[in-house]
Design a protein around this motif. Sequence first.
Motif, mmCIF file in Angstrom:
data_model
loop_
_atom_site.group_PDB
_atom_site.id
_atom_site.type_symbol
_atom_site.label_atom_id
_atom_site.label_comp_id
_atom_site.label_asym_id
_atom_site.label_seq_id
_atom_site.Cartn_x
_atom_site.Cartn_y
_atom_site.Cartn_z
ATOM 1 N N ARG A 2 105.868 -12.983 3.045
ATOM 2 C CA ARG A 2 104.985 -11.971 3.615
ATOM 3 C C ARG A 2 103.922 -12.556 4.557
ATOM 4 O O ARG A 2 103.675 -11.981 5.619
ATOM 5 C CB ARG A 2 104.330 -11.188 2.474
ATOM 6 C CG ARG A 2 103.683 -9.929 2.953
ATOM 7 C CD ARG A 2 103.128 -9.128 1.824
ATOM 8 N NE ARG A 2 104.149 -8.443 1.060
ATOM 9 C CZ ARG A 2 103.920 -7.311 0.397
ATOM 10 N NH1 ARG A 2 102.737 -6.763 0.418
ATOM 11 N NH2 ARG A 2 104.882 -6.748 -0.289
ATOM 12 N N PRO A 3 103.320 -13.692 4.233
ATOM 13 C CA PRO A 3 102.338 -14.242 5.177
ATOM 14 C C PRO A 3 102.969 -14.530 6.538
ATOM 15 O O PRO A 3 102.374 -14.250 7.582
ATOM 16 C CB PRO A 3 101.860 -15.534 4.497
ATOM 17 C CG PRO A 3 102.153 -15.337 3.054
ATOM 18 C CD PRO A 3 103.395 -14.493 2.991
ATOM 19 N N ALA A 4 104.199 -15.080 6.535
ATOM 20 C CA ALA A 4 104.873 -15.383 7.804
ATOM 21 C C ALA A 4 105.154 -14.087 8.576
ATOM 22 O O ALA A 4 104.969 -14.018 9.799
ATOM 23 C CB ALA A 4 106.175 -16.133 7.539
ATOM 24 N N LEU A 5 105.565 -13.048 7.852
ATOM 25 C CA LEU A 5 105.852 -11.766 8.508
ATOM 26 C C LEU A 5 104.574 -11.221 9.176
ATOM 27 O O LEU A 5 104.609 -10.745 10.318
ATOM 28 C CB LEU A 5 106.368 -10.781 7.459
ATOM 29 C CG LEU A 5 107.231 -9.629 7.927
ATOM 30 C CD1 LEU A 5 108.486 -10.129 8.636
ATOM 31 C CD2 LEU A 5 107.629 -8.749 6.737
ATOM 32 N N GLY A 6 103.467 -11.349 8.458
ATOM 33 C CA GLY A 6 102.184 -10.895 9.010
ATOM 34 C C GLY A 6 101.790 -11.692 10.239
ATOM 35 O O GLY A 6 101.302 -11.136 11.235
ATOM 36 N N LEU A 7 102.044 -13.000 10.196
ATOM 37 C CA LEU A 7 101.698 -13.857 11.345
ATOM 38 C C LEU A 7 102.541 -13.499 12.565
ATOM 39 O O LEU A 7 102.033 -13.431 13.691
ATOM 40 C CB LEU A 7 101.926 -15.332 10.988
ATOM 41 C CG LEU A 7 100.844 -15.986 10.140
ATOM 42 C CD1 LEU A 7 101.271 -17.407 9.759
ATOM 43 C CD2 LEU A 7 99.522 -16.008 10.902
ATOM 44 N N ILE A 8 103.829 -13.289 12.337
ATOM 45 C CA ILE A 8 104.722 -12.927 13.450
ATOM 46 C C ILE A 8 104.239 -11.622 14.083
ATOM 47 O O ILE A 8 104.136 -11.494 15.310
ATOM 48 C CB ILE A 8 106.183 -12.787 12.962
ATOM 49 C CG1 ILE A 8 106.714 -14.127 12.457
ATOM 50 C CG2 ILE A 8 107.075 -12.229 14.074
ATOM 51 C CD1 ILE A 8 107.995 -14.029 11.642
ATOM 52 N N LEU A 9 103.933 -10.658 13.219
ATOM 53 C CA LEU A 9 103.493 -9.346 13.718
ATOM 54 C C LEU A 9 102.220 -9.495 14.565
ATOM 55 O O LEU A 9 102.133 -8.986 15.692
ATOM 56 C CB LEU A 9 103.263 -8.425 12.519
ATOM 57 C CG LEU A 9 102.863 -6.988 12.815
ATOM 58 C CD1 LEU A 9 103.468 -6.047 11.774
ATOM 59 C CD2 LEU A 9 101.359 -6.800 12.850
ATOM 60 N N GLU A 35 99.929 -3.775 4.230
ATOM 61 C CA GLU A 35 100.479 -4.147 2.909
ATOM 62 C C GLU A 35 101.393 -3.062 2.343
ATOM 63 O O GLU A 35 102.506 -3.377 1.885
ATOM 64 C CB GLU A 35 99.357 -4.505 1.928
ATOM 65 C CG GLU A 35 98.607 -5.788 2.289
ATOM 66 C CD GLU A 35 99.531 -7.004 2.455
ATOM 67 O OE1 GLU A 35 100.419 -7.199 1.598
ATOM 68 O OE2 GLU A 35 99.364 -7.755 3.431
ATOM 69 N N PRO A 36 100.989 -1.776 2.393
ATOM 70 C CA PRO A 36 101.934 -0.743 1.912
ATOM 71 C C PRO A 36 103.257 -0.736 2.694
ATOM 72 O O PRO A 36 104.323 -0.521 2.111
ATOM 73 C CB PRO A 36 101.171 0.573 2.117
ATOM 74 C CG PRO A 36 99.730 0.181 2.102
ATOM 75 C CD PRO A 36 99.650 -1.198 2.679
#
Length: 289
Positions: free
Chosen positions: A68-75, A47-48
Amino acid sequence: MPRYAYVNGRYLPRAQAAVDVEDRGYQFADGVYEVIAVIGRRPVDLEPHFDRLDRSLAELDIDAPCGRPALGLILRRLVWLNKLHDGIVYIQVSRGVAPRNHAFPPFGTRPSLVMITAPRRPPGEDAVSRGASVICMADNRWGRPDIKSVSLLPNVLAKQQAVQSGATEAWFVDRDGLVTEGSATNAWIVTKNREVVTRPLGRELLAGITRAAVAEAAKMNNFKLVERPFTVEEAKSAAEAFITSTTSFVMPVTSIDGDPVADGAPGPVTRALLEAYRRKVYGAEGEGA
Ligand SMILES: Cc1ncc(COP(=O)(O)O)c(C=O)c1O
């Protein structure tokens, strides 16, 4: 080589992953990035890092490539596809692809999003015992190193100068002789009365995610944290010095411009902060180097 890279909506075999030759990140360094550690398959301080990415994008008026949720999923998907246990994820967002022209494209562009991973072991005891040697040089960067821009040429040249002189890292020094930060790390000293000192945040340095975590660890472990600038001379005669970053964790600085810091060995406060940081990233067991 990791098997997959993510480029603008697709997980591609690494050898086929490419961006357009008119991507503004490629032509103008018109983009920003993040490097996130992965330890035991888990991203550290996600998150930071995402907060800082959002800030860098906003400062340059580049749209977020996705939520942000999509970015987290991709990662997480890329970490899984590449079977990454310990390493880093590199995220780059550029303003996108447009015919070459310095001004922003008039009708807007879709930002480009690239993600890659690389395996990397956290610094082990050997590296920590050896410590880092630092050389100092004038800070010749643009006025906004607080933005994590991909425009890193001065950092690249500084680091290369360090490597060519047999050192590990370069510290940038401002016009007043005060250390701003390293080419890819934040800079710290420990005074003889055990104050832990680092430069306060401002436009002239990056708000390191590790810096924030170590500042918190210093307070939690009852060290006196003082955010103030320090000179190269003060650092050379300090009790201890160290650098922090996503990949170097808390790394003792054992020499500055060839002069040993104290007795030239990692100091106790630096080691205590490294242990505190390791406990945070590895979890309560404090799984070690
Ligand atoms: C110029 C600069 N300062 C400081 C840092 C440390 O930041 P972080 O702790 O978020 O890795 C970096 C990391 O790449 C950097 O490039």
